[in-house]
Design a protein around this motif. Structure first.
Motif, mmCIF file in Angstrom:
data_model
loop_
_atom_site.group_PDB
_atom_site.id
_atom_site.type_symbol
_atom_site.label_atom_id
_atom_site.label_comp_id
_atom_site.label_asym_id
_atom_site.label_seq_id
_atom_site.Cartn_x
_atom_site.Cartn_y
_atom_site.Cartn_z
ATOM 1 N N TYR A 35 45.160 -14.470 -55.112
ATOM 2 C CA TYR A 35 44.010 -13.740 -55.613
ATOM 3 C C TYR A 35 43.281 -12.981 -54.410
ATOM 4 C CZ TYR A 35 39.496 -13.349 -57.763
ATOM 5 O OH TYR A 35 38.365 -12.893 -58.553
ATOM 6 N N SER A 36 42.745 -12.079 -54.697
ATOM 7 C CA SER A 36 42.308 -11.046 -53.937
ATOM 8 C C SER A 36 40.797 -10.404 -54.018
ATOM 9 C CB SER A 36 42.997 -9.630 -53.749
ATOM 10 O OG SER A 36 42.452 -8.846 -52.541
ATOM 11 N N THR A 37 39.691 -10.595 -53.499
ATOM 12 C CA THR A 37 38.387 -10.024 -53.365
ATOM 13 C C THR A 37 38.441 -8.698 -52.413
ATOM 14 O OG1 THR A 37 37.603 -12.022 -54.060
ATOM 15 C CG2 THR A 37 35.964 -10.502 -53.297
ATOM 16 N N TYR A 38 38.004 -7.809 -52.629
ATOM 17 C CA TYR A 38 37.735 -6.270 -51.993
ATOM 18 C C TYR A 38 36.438 -6.500 -51.575
ATOM 19 C CZ TYR A 38 38.047 -1.905 -49.464
ATOM 20 O OH TYR A 38 38.119 -0.800 -48.808
ATOM 21 N N HIS A 39 35.751 -6.427 -50.316
ATOM 22 C CA HIS A 39 34.334 -6.473 -49.928
ATOM 23 C C HIS A 39 34.224 -5.958 -48.469
ATOM 24 C CE1 HIS A 39 30.408 -8.123 -49.838
ATOM 25 N NE2 HIS A 39 30.625 -8.562 -48.864
ATOM 26 N N ASN A 40 33.313 -4.935 -48.570
ATOM 27 C CA ASN A 40 32.891 -4.193 -47.271
ATOM 28 C C ASN A 40 34.142 -3.600 -46.617
ATOM 29 O OD1 ASN A 40 30.224 -4.497 -47.928
ATOM 30 N ND2 ASN A 40 29.933 -6.312 -46.590
ATOM 31 N N GLY A 41 34.981 -3.093 -47.139
ATOM 32 C CA GLY A 41 36.156 -2.562 -46.551
ATOM 33 C C GLY A 41 37.393 -3.521 -46.234
ATOM 34 N N TYR A 42 37.440 -4.687 -46.560
ATOM 35 C CA TYR A 42 38.430 -5.576 -46.485
ATOM 36 C C TYR A 42 38.784 -6.184 -47.718
ATOM 37 C CZ TYR A 42 37.458 -5.210 -41.348
ATOM 38 O OH TYR A 42 37.278 -5.013 -39.958
ATOM 39 N N TYR A 43 40.186 -6.566 -47.596
ATOM 40 C CA TYR A 43 40.661 -7.377 -48.729
ATOM 41 C C TYR A 43 40.673 -8.741 -48.087
ATOM 42 C CZ TYR A 43 42.832 -3.324 -51.066
ATOM 43 O OH TYR A 43 43.030 -2.195 -51.669
ATOM 44 N N TYR A 44 39.822 -9.804 -49.200
ATOM 45 C CA TYR A 44 40.010 -11.129 -48.671
ATOM 46 C C TYR A 44 40.926 -11.927 -49.681
ATOM 47 C CZ TYR A 44 35.869 -10.226 -45.862
ATOM 48 O OH TYR A 44 35.230 -9.742 -44.663
ATOM 49 N N TYR A 45 41.954 -12.488 -49.222
ATOM 50 C CA TYR A 45 43.130 -13.007 -50.056
ATOM 51 C C TYR A 45 43.352 -14.497 -50.029
ATOM 52 C CZ TYR A 45 48.019 -13.856 -50.973
ATOM 53 O OH TYR A 45 49.189 -14.341 -51.563
ATOM 54 N N THR A 46 43.814 -15.064 -51.067
ATOM 55 C CA THR A 46 44.345 -16.379 -50.737
ATOM 56 C C THR A 46 45.515 -16.687 -51.661
ATOM 57 O OG1 THR A 46 43.280 -18.716 -50.772
ATOM 58 C CG2 THR A 46 42.590 -17.310 -52.473
ATOM 59 N N HIS A 47 46.008 -17.857 -51.716
ATOM 60 C CA HIS A 47 47.113 -18.549 -52.683
ATOM 61 C C HIS A 47 47.052 -20.095 -52.479
ATOM 62 C CE1 HIS A 47 50.185 -17.269 -49.185
ATOM 63 N NE2 HIS A 47 49.860 -18.770 -49.470
ATOM 64 N N THR A 48 47.816 -20.616 -53.319
ATOM 65 C CA THR A 48 47.849 -21.884 -53.303
ATOM 66 C C THR A 48 48.517 -22.568 -52.159
ATOM 67 O OG1 THR A 48 47.799 -22.298 -55.767
ATOM 68 C CG2 THR A 48 49.058 -23.879 -54.615
ATOM 69 N N LEU A 49 48.202 -23.387 -51.428
ATOM 70 C CA LEU A 49 48.881 -24.231 -50.535
ATOM 71 C C LEU A 49 48.944 -25.475 -50.569
ATOM 72 C CD1 LEU A 49 46.881 -22.316 -47.192
ATOM 73 C CD2 LEU A 49 49.443 -22.115 -48.022
ATOM 74 N N GLY A 50 48.218 -26.134 -51.642
ATOM 75 C CA GLY A 50 48.305 -27.309 -51.694
ATOM 76 C C GLY A 50 47.582 -28.636 -51.271
ATOM 77 N N ASN A 51 47.235 -28.314 -50.047
ATOM 78 C CA ASN A 51 46.401 -29.301 -49.156
ATOM 79 C C ASN A 51 45.254 -28.773 -48.425
ATOM 80 O OD1 ASN A 51 47.733 -28.039 -47.321
ATOM 81 N ND2 ASN A 51 48.706 -29.762 -46.178
ATOM 82 N N LYS A 52 45.013 -27.617 -48.594
ATOM 83 C CA LYS A 52 43.852 -27.040 -47.942
ATOM 84 C C LYS A 52 43.607 -25.657 -48.468
ATOM 85 C CE LYS A 52 47.423 -25.176 -44.690
ATOM 86 N NZ LYS A 52 47.869 -25.169 -43.480
ATOM 87 N N LEU A 53 42.577 -24.851 -48.076
ATOM 88 C CA LEU A 53 41.864 -23.717 -48.534
ATOM 89 C C LEU A 53 41.994 -22.622 -47.151
ATOM 90 C CD1 LEU A 53 38.948 -24.495 -50.670
ATOM 91 C CD2 LEU A 53 41.267 -23.830 -51.532
ATOM 92 N N THR A 54 42.799 -21.747 -47.338
ATOM 93 C CA THR A 54 42.863 -20.623 -46.304
ATOM 94 C C THR A 54 42.693 -19.212 -46.833
ATOM 95 O OG1 THR A 54 44.377 -21.966 -44.951
ATOM 96 C CG2 THR A 54 44.451 -19.499 -44.505
ATOM 97 N N LEU A 55 41.814 -18.403 -45.877
ATOM 98 C CA LEU A 55 41.445 -17.077 -46.678
ATOM 99 C C LEU A 55 42.058 -15.918 -45.390
ATOM 100 C CD1 LEU A 55 39.688 -15.452 -48.216
ATOM 101 C CD2 LEU A 55 37.785 -15.988 -46.628
#
Length: 342
Positions: A35-55
Motif C-alpha cells: 500500500y502506498s500514499t503520496y504526500h508532499n513529494g514523497y511516497y509512503y509505503y507499507t506491506h504486511t510484516l506480521g508482527n509490527k508496522l513499518t513505514l
C-alpha cells in the motif's frame, strides 16, 4: 584527453539517470499486501510484516530497496491485537495520519480491524496513538479495511465472515462517525458467486475447502465513476485475481447500487511468469496525470501466500465505458518508465 574524459563522464551520468527513470518488477524480493500514499513529494509505503508496522519513505517508489524506513509500532504482548498483523494502510484524514490494520491474538477467529493515529504532519515524527478496534454491528471476523470519503462522508470497506465461523469471505461496507468509530450496521455488497471467484487448487491438501474468497477491497474513483477492486480466491492458489464492483446507484449503502462485473479484470499470466496477482492498491503519479496499480504476485506456480509474494507496480489505463483497464501483469524482465513527475 580531458574532453574525452568529460564526455565519458557525461555519458555515464546520462546512463545512470536513464536507469533511475526506469525500473523492473518486483520492487522488493518480498512484501505482501502493498500500500502506498503520496504526500508532499514523497511516497509512503507499507506491506504486511506480521508482527509490527513499518513505514517506508521515498521520492521514487520504484527504488523501494533504498527507501528510508521507520518502525512505527510494535504491539503489546498478550492482547487481542498482538499477532498476525495484516494488510496495513496509511491514510491522511482531515490533516491527521491513520494506519488501519487487521490483527489477532494468534487465533485467526479473533481477527479484527484496528487503527492508530498520528497528528504530526510528518508520519516519521510525532507519536502513533492506539485508538482501538474499528468494528460495525454485528462485530465479526474482519480484515483488509480500506477507508475513503464519498460525498464528504467517511466509509470503510473490508472483508469479513457472515457468522462466527469460517465459511467464505465477503465484502462489507459501513459509514464511519470518525476515523476510529463505525456508524451503525455493516452492509453486504459482494460475495463469491462466479466460478472464477471460487477456483482452488484441487491438489491442495492444506486449504482445499476454503476457496470462496472476496477480500482486499480498494476504493477507486475516476471521472465521477466509483469502483471497488477486490481480490478473489484463496491467496494460496495460483488463481488469486482481481474483480470489479461498480457503483450504479446513488446510495452507496444499498447493496442494489453495486454491480459486480462477470469477469475478472486482472489475472495470472503464465506467459509472463506472474502468478496469483492481487491484494492491490492504487496511486497517482507525482504530476497527477497517470494512474498506477500496486500489487503483489508470485514468480512461480505453487508459491502460495507465505513469504514469496513480492510487490510490483504498473500503469493502468481506462476503457471507453469508464472502467479501469489493468492490462496484463508484466514480466520481471519488462523495463518500465517510472511514474510521470512534475
Amino acid at each position: 584527453m580531458k574532453k574525452q574524459l568529460i564526455l565519458l563522464f557525461l555519458l555515464a551520468c546520462g546512463s545512470l539517470f536513464a536507469q533511475e527513470r526506469t525500473f523492473t518488477n518486483p520492487l522488493l524480493p518480498s512484501g505482501a499486501d502493498p500500500y502506498s500514499t503520496y504526500h508532499n513529494g514523497y511516497y509512503y509505503y507499507t506491506h504486511t510484516l506480521g508482527n509490527k508496522l513499518t513505514l517506508w519513505k521515498t521520492k521514487n517508489l520504484a527504488d523501494l530497496k533504498n527507501a528510508e524506513s521507520k518502525l512505527i509500532w510494535t504491539p503489546p504482548e498478550g492482547t487481542l491485537y498482538s499477532k498476525d498483523i495484516w494488510a496495513p494502510e496509511f491514510h491522511i484524514i482531515d490533516g491527521k495520519w491513520y494506519v488501519y490494520f487487521a490483527a489477532d491474538d494468534g487465533d485467526n477467529n479473533n481477527h479484527r480491524m484496528y487503527v492508530l493515529e498520528n497528528t504530526s504532519e510528518d508520519p516519521f515524527r510525532g507519536t502513533w496513538d492506539f485508538k482501538g478496534r474499528v468494528a460495525a454491528w454485528p462485530d465479526r471476523w474482519a480484515i483488509d479495511g480500506n477507508v475513503f470519503k464519498y460525498n464528504d462522508e467517511l466509509y470503510m470497506i473490508w472483508s469479513g465472515w457472515e457468522g462466527n465461523t469460517n465459511g467464505q469471505q465477503n465484502i462489507y461496507i459501513a459509514k464511519m462517525k470518525n476515523p476510529w468509530t463505525m456508524d451503525g450496521k455493516r452492509v453486504l455488497i459482494a460475495e463469491p458467486t462466479y466460478t472464477w471467484e471460487k477456483q482452488g487448487d484441487l491438489d491442495d491438501e492444506i486449504n482445499p475447502p476454503h476457496v470462496n474468497v472476496n477480500e482486499g477491497p480498494q476504493y477507486l474513483e475516476h471521472d465521477g465513476k466509483i469502483f471497488i477492486v477486490f481480490s478473489a480466491n484463496g491467496c494460496w492458489t495460483d488463481y488469486y485475481a482481481l474483480g470489479l464492483l461498480s457503483l450504479e446507484g446513488r446510495d452507496i449503502l444499498n447493496p442494489a447500487s453495486w454491480k459486480k462485473h462477470p469477469e475478472p479484470i486482472f489475472t495470472k499470466s503464465e506467459k509472463h511468469s506472474v502468478y496469483a496477482p492481487g491484494h492491490n492498491s492504487f496511486f497517482k503519479s507525482p504530476d497527477g496525470t497517470e494512474d498506477w496499480i500496486l500489487y503483489h504476485a508470485n514468480s512461480n506456480p505453487g508459491d502460495g501466500c507465505v513469504g514469496k509474494r513480492s510487490p510490483r507496480m504498473q500503469k493502468i489505463e481506462w476503457n471507453k465505458d469508464g472502467t479501469p483497464n489493468l492490462g496484463i501483469p508484466v514480466s520481471e524482465g519488462t523495463v518500465l518508465k517510472i511514474p510521470s513527475e512534475n
